[in-house]
Scaffold this active site. Sequence first.
Site, mmCIF file in Angstrom:
data_model
loop_
_atom_site.group_PDB
_atom_site.id
_atom_site.type_symbol
_atom_site.label_atom_id
_atom_site.label_comp_id
_atom_site.label_asym_id
_atom_site.label_seq_id
_atom_site.Cartn_x
_atom_site.Cartn_y
_atom_site.Cartn_z
ATOM 1 N N GLU A 125 0.853 -1.187 0.000
ATOM 2 C CA GLU A 125 0.000 0.000 0.000
ATOM 3 C C GLU A 125 0.883 1.230 0.000
ATOM 4 O OE1 GLU A 125 -3.773 -0.152 2.269
ATOM 5 O OE2 GLU A 125 -3.007 -2.002 3.094
ATOM 6 N N ARG A 158 -1.098 7.733 10.108
ATOM 7 C CA ARG A 158 -0.912 6.276 10.162
ATOM 8 C C ARG A 158 -0.455 5.705 8.813
ATOM 9 N NH1 ARG A 158 -4.870 1.791 9.231
ATOM 10 N NH2 ARG A 158 -6.238 3.411 8.420
ATOM 11 N N HIS A 178 -8.885 9.568 4.528
ATOM 12 C CA HIS A 178 -8.461 8.601 3.495
ATOM 13 C C HIS A 178 -8.674 9.241 2.127
ATOM 14 C CE1 HIS A 178 -7.931 5.007 1.147
ATOM 15 N NE2 HIS A 178 -7.528 4.376 2.235
ATOM 16 N N ARG A 220 -0.851 8.946 2.922
ATOM 17 C CA ARG A 220 -2.259 9.326 2.747
ATOM 18 C C ARG A 220 -2.521 10.822 2.843
ATOM 19 N NH1 ARG A 220 -5.227 4.374 5.971
ATOM 20 N NH2 ARG A 220 -4.707 2.890 4.353
ATOM 21 N N HIS A 268 -11.256 8.906 8.197
ATOM 22 C CA HIS A 268 -11.031 7.456 8.173
ATOM 23 C C HIS A 268 -10.489 6.906 9.485
ATOM 24 C CE1 HIS A 268 -10.265 3.586 6.428
ATOM 25 N NE2 HIS A 268 -8.965 3.661 6.574
HETATM 26 C C1 FAD Z 1 -13.438 1.010 5.913
HETATM 27 C C2 FAD Z 1 -12.224 0.766 6.767
HETATM 28 C C3 FAD Z 1 -11.156 0.046 6.243
HETATM 29 C C4 FAD Z 1 -10.015 -0.187 7.032
HETATM 30 N N1 FAD Z 1 -9.001 -0.937 6.511
HETATM 31 C C5 FAD Z 1 -7.931 -1.243 7.314
HETATM 32 C C6 FAD Z 1 -6.911 -2.120 6.850
HETATM 33 O O1 FAD Z 1 -6.966 -2.622 5.729
HETATM 34 N N2 FAD Z 1 -5.883 -2.389 7.694
HETATM 35 C C7 FAD Z 1 -5.786 -1.861 8.939
HETATM 36 O O2 FAD Z 1 -4.803 -2.144 9.649
HETATM 37 N N3 FAD Z 1 -6.758 -1.032 9.405
HETATM 38 C C8 FAD Z 1 -7.831 -0.724 8.635
HETATM 39 N N4 FAD Z 1 -8.812 0.091 9.110
HETATM 40 C C9 FAD Z 1 -8.730 0.591 10.484
HETATM 41 C C10 FAD Z 1 -9.077 -0.531 11.477
HETATM 42 O O3 FAD Z 1 -10.143 -1.300 10.971
HETATM 43 C C11 FAD Z 1 -9.480 0.043 12.829
HETATM 44 O O4 FAD Z 1 -8.570 1.002 13.255
HETATM 45 C C12 FAD Z 1 -9.526 -1.071 13.883
HETATM 46 O O5 FAD Z 1 -10.334 -2.125 13.417
HETATM 47 C C13 FAD Z 1 -10.040 -0.521 15.187
HETATM 48 O O6 FAD Z 1 -10.357 -1.600 16.036
HETATM 49 P P1 FAD Z 1 -10.973 -1.300 17.459
HETATM 50 O O7 FAD Z 1 -11.180 -2.626 18.093
HETATM 51 O O8 FAD Z 1 -10.136 -0.298 18.139
HETATM 52 O O9 FAD Z 1 -12.354 -0.570 17.155
HETATM 53 P P2 FAD Z 1 -13.675 -1.050 16.383
HETATM 54 O O10 FAD Z 1 -13.445 -2.257 15.575
HETATM 55 O O11 FAD Z 1 -14.219 0.141 15.690
HETATM 56 O O12 FAD Z 1 -14.662 -1.450 17.566
HETATM 57 C C14 FAD Z 1 -15.176 -0.487 18.433
HETATM 58 C C15 FAD Z 1 -16.174 -1.163 19.338
HETATM 59 O O13 FAD Z 1 -16.523 -0.268 20.407
HETATM 60 C C16 FAD Z 1 -17.942 -0.252 20.571
HETATM 61 N N5 FAD Z 1 -18.312 1.018 21.211
HETATM 62 C C17 FAD Z 1 -18.046 2.285 20.812
HETATM 63 N N6 FAD Z 1 -18.520 3.161 21.708
HETATM 64 C C18 FAD Z 1 -19.092 2.441 22.700
HETATM 65 C C19 FAD Z 1 -19.779 2.760 23.913
HETATM 66 N N7 FAD Z 1 -19.968 4.026 24.318
HETATM 67 N N8 FAD Z 1 -20.263 1.738 24.675
HETATM 68 C C20 FAD Z 1 -20.102 0.434 24.293
HETATM 69 N N9 FAD Z 1 -19.462 0.074 23.168
HETATM 70 C C21 FAD Z 1 -18.973 1.069 22.379
HETATM 71 C C22 FAD Z 1 -18.458 -0.464 19.167
HETATM 72 O O14 FAD Z 1 -19.803 -0.875 19.173
HETATM 73 C C23 FAD Z 1 -17.492 -1.536 18.679
HETATM 74 O O15 FAD Z 1 -17.875 -2.812 19.159
HETATM 75 C C24 FAD Z 1 -9.953 0.340 8.334
HETATM 76 C C25 FAD Z 1 -11.023 1.083 8.844
HETATM 77 C C26 FAD Z 1 -12.148 1.287 8.071
HETATM 78 C C27 FAD Z 1 -13.285 2.078 8.633
#
Ligand code: FAD
Length: 397
Positions: free
Chosen positions: A111, A363, A226, A267, A328
């Site tokens: 990438e 990032r 993004h 990016r 993003h």
């Molecule tokens: C479209 C897209 C494509 C991406 N592609 C990539 C990629 O190819 N490679 C890469 O490394 N990263 C990628 N990313 C970034 C990556 O997906 C995220 O940074 C990562 O998954 C974040 O994980 P997380 O567990 O921190 O949060 P999330 O997976 O967002 O989970 C957050 C959780 O917290 C919960 N939550 C939020 N607020 C509350 C609250 N007040 N009370 C209770 N629960 C709550 C939500 O319901 C959810 O369950 C991408 C992101 C997007 C949006």
Amino acid sequence: MKMKTEIVIVGTGVAGLFCALNLPQDKEILMITKSDTKSSDSFLAQGGICVLRDEDDYDSYFEDTMKAGHYENRKESVDIMIRSSREIIGDLVGYGVEFERSEDGFAYTREGAHSRPRILYHEDITGKEITSRLLSQVKKLKNVTILEYTTMTDIIEENGICAGILAESETDGSMEIRADYTILASGGIGGTYMHSTNYPHLTGDAIEISRKHGIRLEHLDYVQIHPTTLYSKKPGRRFLISESVRGEGAVLYNKEGKRFVNELLPRDIVTKAIHEQMEKDGTDYVWLSMDNIKKETIRSHFPNICRHCLEEGYDVTKEWIPVVPAQHYFMGGIWVDSDSLTSMDSLFAVGETSCNGVHGANRLASNSLLESLVFAKRAAAKIKAMYGEDIKGEETA
Ligand SMILES: Cc1cc2nc3c(=O)[nH]c(=O)nc-3n(C[C@H](O)[C@H](O)[C@H](O)COP(=O)(O)OP(=O)(O)OC[C@H]3O[C@@H](n4cnc5c(N)ncnc54)[C@H](O)[C@@H]3O)c2cc1C
């Protein structure tokens, strides 16, 4: 309703799930999520997850991460992430995650701002592959309970220590959940933007709650836009056109059909160039062409993107698509140390809601799934060690 558990985890994305899997199985764990367990950004990740391919790649991977982050990254965190990457990939494979393979082993894609291909992927749905496997493993654990549609509204602070959370459940109303340790894994802030690739319910709740309690925050202005999401007039989440499409050879054109930027720059730089071009052209988008990529590769590597674009009326194997930058990723967040401990005792933060400094000001693509997993596992190890210290303390008292 009042509840008592040993560890409460707010969020069921990769960070929360991997924490749960790495915590001691003799501890009672309660996980809550604001929506259902499948609605997290972790399920949306397309491009892939970085890994240190071999020792020779260390310097170049480190430099790529630092350069993309404008050298504002915490070097110690970057080192930890890169050095832990192979172990984490091993864990994922052990949980049944399947990555694309070539004859010699793993297949790697590239990438923007990566000086060599070092990204593992599963078609263009890497996040779904990883997160669904982790979720099914967590569901097998007898010590873990998951409550859906339950929103954290505050933390319980007692004498400067976090003693659990307050939450609001769609079925059970107000809840007071007391716990020895609280882990905030509540994702990013995209829901506060009009145009974002994130789920709208991700509104940075943990960050706002932390601010209210005087917990240390860091780099709140470091938001990644993004460069390429599919242009649409429809309201709601923007559909991402993964950077690996450009990594495989897709190019950007202005309204005259001329290239205006090196598509593989970091990016923030590509985003700036697109914004300037849209202003010059008086348009709301620029064009992305996949003409340089073999049709077979487009269909096999990016089936989800092909399908979604077709639904929106574009055949990416035959025509250019209109793309526009959108919010993003959030590099800033709740400050944590290298074990994911916040500035408040007994309170941890992991994943996108935390800031351990890996990403600096911007990032590097595909570093966030890896960073979330590495530092979630470290949080779990730290909590395990803290329980051990408590036992030792009781024995010697
Ligand atoms: C479209 C897209 C494509 C991406 N592609 C990539 C990629 O190819 N490679 C890469 O490394 N990263 C990628 N990313 C970034 C990556 O997906 C995220 O940074 C990562 O998954 C974040 O994980 P997380 O567990 O921190 O949060 P999330 O997976 O967002 O989970 C957050 C959780 O917290 C919960 N939550 C939020 N607020 C509350 C609250 N007040 N009370 C209770 N629960 C709550 C939500 O319901 C959810 O369950 C991408 C992101 C997007 C949006």
